[in-house]
Write a protein that holds these residues in place. Structure first.
Motif, PDB file in Angstrom:
ATOM      1  N   MET A  79       0.854  -1.172   0.000  1.00 19.13           N
ATOM      2  CA  MET A  79       0.000   0.000   0.000  1.00 19.13           C
ATOM      3  C   MET A  79       0.899   1.233   0.000  1.00 19.13           C
ATOM      4  O   MET A  79       1.827   1.343   0.791  1.00 19.13           O
ATOM      5  CB  MET A  79      -0.892  -0.021   1.244  1.00 19.13           C
ATOM      6  CG  MET A  79      -1.883   1.103   1.288  1.00 19.13           C
ATOM      7  SD  MET A  79      -2.922   1.076   2.755  1.00 19.13           S
ATOM      8  CE  MET A  79      -3.944  -0.323   2.435  1.00 19.13           C
ATOM      9  N   SER A  80       0.639   2.125  -0.914  1.00 16.57           N
ATOM     10  CA  SER A  80       1.467   3.327  -1.009  1.00 16.57           C
ATOM     11  C   SER A  80       1.146   4.274   0.146  1.00 16.57           C
ATOM     12  O   SER A  80       0.139   4.135   0.833  1.00 16.57           O
ATOM     13  CB  SER A  80       1.225   4.019  -2.348  1.00 16.57           C
ATOM     14  OG  SER A  80      -0.076   4.569  -2.377  1.00 16.57           O
ATOM     15  N   GLY A  81       2.024   5.247   0.323  1.00 16.42           N
ATOM     16  CA  GLY A  81       1.875   6.192   1.428  1.00 16.42           C
ATOM     17  C   GLY A  81       0.607   7.008   1.337  1.00 16.42           C
ATOM     18  O   GLY A  81      -0.056   7.263   2.335  1.00 16.42           O
ATOM     19  N   ARG A  82       0.243   7.422   0.109  1.00 13.55           N
ATOM     20  CA  ARG A  82      -0.946   8.248  -0.067  1.00 13.55           C
ATOM     21  C   ARG A  82      -2.219   7.468   0.265  1.00 13.55           C
ATOM     22  O   ARG A  82      -3.115   7.971   0.943  1.00 13.55           O
ATOM     23  CB  ARG A  82      -1.012   8.761  -1.496  1.00 13.55           C
ATOM     24  CG  ARG A  82      -2.199   9.673  -1.727  1.00 13.55           C
ATOM     25  CD  ARG A  82      -2.185  10.271  -3.089  1.00 13.55           C
ATOM     26  NE  ARG A  82      -1.200  11.337  -3.098  1.00 13.55           N
ATOM     27  CZ  ARG A  82      -0.850  12.011  -4.183  1.00 13.55           C
ATOM     28  NH1 ARG A  82      -1.381  11.717  -5.332  1.00 13.55           N
ATOM     29  NH2 ARG A  82       0.034  12.968  -4.119  1.00 13.55           N
ATOM     30  N   LYS A  83      -2.289   6.202  -0.190  1.00 14.95           N
ATOM     31  CA  LYS A  83      -3.469   5.383   0.112  1.00 14.95           C
ATOM     32  C   LYS A  83      -3.562   5.094   1.604  1.00 14.95           C
ATOM     33  O   LYS A  83      -4.648   5.104   2.186  1.00 14.95           O
ATOM     34  CB  LYS A  83      -3.419   4.071  -0.662  1.00 14.95           C
ATOM     35  CG  LYS A  83      -3.753   4.209  -2.122  1.00 14.95           C
ATOM     36  CD  LYS A  83      -3.780   2.860  -2.776  1.00 14.95           C
ATOM     37  CE  LYS A  83      -4.075   2.970  -4.255  1.00 14.95           C
ATOM     38  NZ  LYS A  83      -4.045   1.643  -4.889  1.00 14.95           N
ATOM     39  N   LYS A  84      -2.416   4.843   2.213  1.00 12.62           N
ATOM     40  CA  LYS A  84      -2.396   4.547   3.638  1.00 12.62           C
ATOM     41  C   LYS A  84      -2.876   5.765   4.440  1.00 12.62           C
ATOM     42  O   LYS A  84      -3.662   5.645   5.378  1.00 12.62           O
ATOM     43  CB  LYS A  84      -0.990   4.148   4.061  1.00 12.62           C
ATOM     44  CG  LYS A  84      -0.875   3.634   5.458  1.00 12.62           C
ATOM     45  CD  LYS A  84       0.521   3.152   5.728  1.00 12.62           C
ATOM     46  CE  LYS A  84       0.646   2.588   7.107  1.00 12.62           C
ATOM     47  NZ  LYS A  84       2.013   2.151   7.393  1.00 12.62           N
ATOM     48  N   PHE A  85      -2.400   6.943   4.045  1.00  8.94           N
ATOM     49  CA  PHE A  85      -2.814   8.161   4.734  1.00  8.94           C
ATOM     50  C   PHE A  85      -4.310   8.405   4.555  1.00  8.94           C
ATOM     51  O   PHE A  85      -5.016   8.763   5.497  1.00  8.94           O
ATOM     52  CB  PHE A  85      -2.027   9.362   4.202  1.00  8.94           C
ATOM     53  CG  PHE A  85      -2.460  10.662   4.814  1.00  8.94           C
ATOM     54  CD1 PHE A  85      -2.094  10.989   6.106  1.00  8.94           C
ATOM     55  CD2 PHE A  85      -3.242  11.555   4.102  1.00  8.94           C
ATOM     56  CE1 PHE A  85      -2.498  12.180   6.684  1.00  8.94           C
ATOM     57  CE2 PHE A  85      -3.656  12.746   4.663  1.00  8.94           C
ATOM     58  CZ  PHE A  85      -3.274  13.055   5.957  1.00  8.94           C
ATOM     59  N   ARG A  86      -4.805   8.186   3.340  1.00  4.73           N
ATOM     60  CA  ARG A  86      -6.235   8.400   3.076  1.00  4.73           C
ATOM     61  C   ARG A  86      -7.086   7.429   3.890  1.00  4.73           C
ATOM     62  O   ARG A  86      -8.107   7.815   4.463  1.00  4.73           O
ATOM     63  CB  ARG A  86      -6.508   8.214   1.589  1.00  4.73           C
ATOM     64  CG  ARG A  86      -7.939   8.458   1.226  1.00  4.73           C
ATOM     65  CD  ARG A  86      -8.143   8.351  -0.250  1.00  4.73           C
ATOM     66  NE  ARG A  86      -9.537   8.520  -0.571  1.00  4.73           N
ATOM     67  CZ  ARG A  86     -10.068   8.203  -1.719  1.00  4.73           C
ATOM     68  NH1 ARG A  86      -9.322   7.735  -2.692  1.00  4.73           N
ATOM     69  NH2 ARG A  86     -11.342   8.370  -1.942  1.00  4.73           N
ATOM     70  N   GLU A  87      -6.653   6.175   3.958  1.00  2.17           N
ATOM     71  CA  GLU A  87      -7.407   5.185   4.731  1.00  2.17           C
ATOM     72  C   GLU A  87      -7.403   5.533   6.214  1.00  2.17           C
ATOM     73  O   GLU A  87      -8.422   5.438   6.891  1.00  2.17           O
ATOM     74  CB  GLU A  87      -6.803   3.801   4.522  1.00  2.17           C
ATOM     75  CG  GLU A  87      -7.565   2.715   5.242  1.00  2.17           C
ATOM     76  CD  GLU A  87      -6.939   1.352   5.010  1.00  2.17           C
ATOM     77  OE1 GLU A  87      -6.849   0.599   5.988  1.00  2.17           O
ATOM     78  OE2 GLU A  87      -6.550   1.066   3.870  1.00  2.17           O
ATOM     79  N   MET A  88      -6.249   5.988   6.724  1.00  2.00           N
ATOM     80  CA  MET A  88      -6.174   6.363   8.135  1.00  2.00           C
ATOM     81  C   MET A  88      -7.060   7.584   8.401  1.00  2.00           C
ATOM     82  O   MET A  88      -7.722   7.678   9.425  1.00  2.00           O
ATOM     83  CB  MET A  88      -4.741   6.680   8.528  1.00  2.00           C
ATOM     84  CG  MET A  88      -4.576   6.942  10.009  1.00  2.00           C
ATOM     85  SD  MET A  88      -2.953   7.502  10.425  1.00  2.00           S
ATOM     86  CE  MET A  88      -3.073   9.214   9.961  1.00  2.00           C
ATOM     87  N   ARG A  89      -7.091   8.526   7.451  1.00  2.52           N
ATOM     88  CA  ARG A  89      -7.904   9.731   7.610  1.00  2.52           C
ATOM     89  C   ARG A  89      -9.388   9.392   7.647  1.00  2.52           C
ATOM     90  O   ARG A  89     -10.151   9.964   8.416  1.00  2.52           O
ATOM     91  CB  ARG A  89      -7.629  10.698   6.474  1.00  2.52           C
ATOM     92  CG  ARG A  89      -8.421  11.973   6.573  1.00  2.52           C
ATOM     93  CD  ARG A  89      -8.068  12.902   5.435  1.00  2.52           C
ATOM     94  NE  ARG A  89      -8.814  14.131   5.540  1.00  2.52           N
ATOM     95  CZ  ARG A  89      -9.983  14.357   4.970  1.00  2.52           C
ATOM     96  NH1 ARG A  89     -10.560  13.428   4.239  1.00  2.52           N
ATOM     97  NH2 ARG A  89     -10.604  15.504   5.119  1.00  2.52           N
ATOM     98  N   GLU A  90      -9.809   8.455   6.828  1.00  3.61           N
ATOM     99  CA  GLU A  90     -11.227   8.107   6.760  1.00  3.61           C
ATOM    100  C   GLU A  90     -11.669   7.183   7.881  1.00  3.61           C
ATOM    101  O   GLU A  90     -12.777   7.301   8.387  1.00  3.61           O
ATOM    102  CB  GLU A  90     -11.536   7.471   5.409  1.00  3.61           C
ATOM    103  CG  GLU A  90     -11.425   8.449   4.257  1.00  3.61           C
ATOM    104  CD  GLU A  90     -11.584   7.791   2.910  1.00  3.61           C
ATOM    105  OE1 GLU A  90     -11.689   6.549   2.858  1.00  3.61           O
ATOM    106  OE2 GLU A  90     -11.594   8.521   1.914  1.00  3.61           O
ATOM    107  N   ASN A  91     -10.810   6.253   8.279  1.00  3.63           N
ATOM    108  CA  ASN A  91     -11.203   5.265   9.276  1.00  3.63           C
ATOM    109  C   ASN A  91     -10.733   5.592  10.685  1.00  3.63           C
ATOM    110  O   ASN A  91     -11.228   5.035  11.644  1.00  3.63           O
ATOM    111  CB  ASN A  91     -10.681   3.883   8.884  1.00  3.63           C
ATOM    112  CG  ASN A  91     -11.263   3.422   7.573  1.00  3.63           C
ATOM    113  OD1 ASN A  91     -12.379   3.789   7.218  1.00  3.63           O
ATOM    114  ND2 ASN A  91     -10.511   2.639   6.835  1.00  3.63           N
ATOM    115  N   GLY A  92      -9.765   6.471  10.824  1.00  4.12           N
ATOM    116  CA  GLY A  92      -9.262   6.832  12.147  1.00  4.12           C
ATOM    117  C   GLY A  92      -8.553   5.661  12.794  1.00  4.12           C
ATOM    118  O   GLY A  92      -8.098   4.730  12.141  1.00  4.12           O
ATOM    119  N   ASP A  93      -8.460   5.692  14.084  1.00  8.52           N
ATOM    120  CA  ASP A  93      -7.787   4.624  14.818  1.00  8.52           C
ATOM    121  C   ASP A  93      -8.762   3.824  15.677  1.00  8.52           C
ATOM    122  O   ASP A  93      -8.388   3.253  16.686  1.00  8.52           O
ATOM    123  CB  ASP A  93      -6.651   5.197  15.659  1.00  8.52           C
ATOM    124  CG  ASP A  93      -7.137   6.237  16.649  1.00  8.52           C
ATOM    125  OD1 ASP A  93      -8.319   6.615  16.577  1.00  8.52           O
ATOM    126  OD2 ASP A  93      -6.343   6.670  17.497  1.00  8.52           O
TER     127      ASP A  93
END
Length: 108
Positions: A1-15
């Motif tokens: 998973m690229s950095g941009r996709k990982k950041f987007r997924e973290m932004r949308e799903n949170g922790d």
């Protein structure tokens, strides 16, 4: 998973926690905003009140979970009370078993 996709997924799903808008002056959550991540909570605040959301008093904070409430880690430090900074293992065990309940808030 690229950095941009990982950041987007973290932004949308949170922790896995629920985030809201904390007012540091009134010491309470405001506007009834609940989001999956802090960025989404701030975005919802900007949509709701406009550029007043940029004031220093508003910040995105995670709502406390039951363990944090019971141990006094969240409310104790927020409201200036002295809570157990490093809870003992015995107290953590009581919270996990459900035998220790948090004190009722005096506010409202």
């Amino acid at each position: 998973m690229s950095g941009r996709k990982k950041f987007r997924e973290m932004r949308e799903n949170g922790d896995g926690r629920t985030w809201g808008i904390w007012n540091s002056i009134k010491k309470e959550f405001q506007f009834g905003i609940k989001a999956k991540s802090p960025e989404l909570a701030e975005e919802m605040l900007f949509k709701k009140i406009g550029w007043d959301a940029a004031k220093y008093r508003f910040s995105a904070e995670a709502y406390p979970n039951e363990t944090e409430k019971a141990l006094g880690l969240w409310y104790g430090l927020r409201y200036g009370h002295i809570g157990p900074l490093i809870p003992e293992e015995r107290l953590k065990k009581l919270v996990r078993e459900g035998r220790y309940k948090p004190r009722r808030s005096r506010r409202k």
